[in-house]
Write a protein that holds these residues in place. Structure first.
Motif, PDB file in Angstrom:
ATOM      1  N   SER A 141      36.050  -0.272  -3.724  1.00 10.35           N
ATOM      2  CA  SER A 141      35.938   0.329  -2.401  1.00 10.35           C
ATOM      3  C   SER A 141      35.992   1.856  -2.490  1.00 10.35           C
ATOM      4  O   SER A 141      36.804   2.416  -3.223  1.00 10.35           O
ATOM      5  N   ALA A 142      35.138   2.501  -1.739  1.00 15.00           N
ATOM      6  CA  ALA A 142      35.098   3.969  -1.733  1.00 15.00           C
ATOM      7  C   ALA A 142      36.390   4.564  -1.197  1.00 15.00           C
ATOM      8  O   ALA A 142      36.765   5.685  -1.540  1.00 15.00           O
ATOM      9  N   THR A 143      37.103   3.824  -0.345  1.00 10.52           N
ATOM     10  CA  THR A 143      38.344   4.340   0.236  1.00 10.52           C
ATOM     11  C   THR A 143      39.519   4.230  -0.734  1.00 10.52           C
ATOM     12  O   THR A 143      40.567   4.815  -0.490  1.00 10.52           O
ATOM     13  N   GLY A 144      39.354   3.487  -1.820  1.00 10.48           N
ATOM     14  CA  GLY A 144      40.443   3.325  -2.788  1.00 10.48           C
ATOM     15  C   GLY A 144      40.355   4.279  -3.954  1.00 10.48           C
ATOM     16  O   GLY A 144      41.076   4.114  -4.942  1.00 10.48           O
ATOM     17  N   LEU A 145      39.493   5.277  -3.877  1.00 12.59           N
ATOM     18  CA  LEU A 145      39.302   6.236  -4.972  1.00 12.59           C
ATOM     19  C   LEU A 145      39.898   7.584  -4.604  1.00 12.59           C
ATOM     20  O   LEU A 145      40.073   7.921  -3.431  1.00 12.59           O
ATOM     21  N   VAL A 146      40.195   8.373  -5.620  1.00 12.18           N
ATOM     22  CA  VAL A 146      40.705   9.731  -5.433  1.00 12.18           C
ATOM     23  C   VAL A 146      39.570  10.707  -5.730  1.00 12.18           C
ATOM     24  O   VAL A 146      38.928  10.623  -6.781  1.00 12.18           O
TER      25      VAL A 146
END
Length: 198
Positions: A177-182
């Protein structure tokens, strides 16, 4: 009395030394038990094979190379077999360099190398290749007339928004998921703390 204790102490040290030397001379060591027949190294010691992968995080369809080096064994005399997902691609003496094409996005390839050393022993290493890429889209906050066909152009001193669309997969091939990346954003090498993070 003082000297008698000193002489007695020296006598005891001499007896212990002679006894230990006699016991050692009667023991026979089995050197073969100290060496692992599979690796040719002392038991419990594993040979460290260094591997340099270029690029370290490849894009989908990009050409990747892996180079092996060792400071204990001469790999140029070793029989080296490279395989991709269990299928042997090449077997050759001294094949320390292996080149292949990274899989498509969303797929994972497992690279295995099996090294049969010239002096005996086998060493294996495994590499998991999961391509990753990021699409960058920019949007300029400038004016364009309603009938303009195309993207708004950025001008001097204009505000430009950048959007990162990552395409990462884990070892199972599942999309991350793109929201789980830094995210770390930089301008001319300087990290933009306000825009970076989750």
């Amino acid at each position: 009395m003082k000297y008698s204790f000193t002489v007695l102490g020296l006598f005891l040290v001499l007896c212990v030394t002679l006894f230990s030397q006699d016991a050692l001379s009667q023991q026979v060591f089995d050197v073969s038990s100290l060496v692992d027949p599979n690796t040719g190294l002392p038991t419990g010691v594993e040979e460290q094979i260094s591997a340099q992968q270029i690029p370290s995080i490849p894009k989908a369809g990009e050409r990747v190379s892996i180079r092996l080096t060792s400071y204990l064994s001469d790999l140029n005399k070793a029989n080296i077999a490279w395989s991709i997902d269990g299928k042997i691609i090449t077997t050759q003496q001294g094949a320390t360099l292996f080149e292949f094409t990274a899989p498509q996005s969303g797929r994972t390839s497992t690279i295995t190398v099996r090294i049969e050393k010239d002096g005996g022993g086998v060493v294996s290493k495994t590499f998991v290749i999961s391509p990753a890429d990021v699409d960058l889209i920019y949007e300029a906050q400038t004016y364009a007339h309603p009938f303009f066909k195309g993207k708004k152009r950025y001008t001097s001193e204009a505000v430009v928004d950048f959007i990162a669309i990552p395409n990462f997969t884990n070892s199972n091939g599942t999309q991350i998921s793109a929201t789980g990346l830094v995210y770390t954003w930089k301008i001319n090498g300087t990290v933009q703390q306000a825009s970076s993070g989750y």
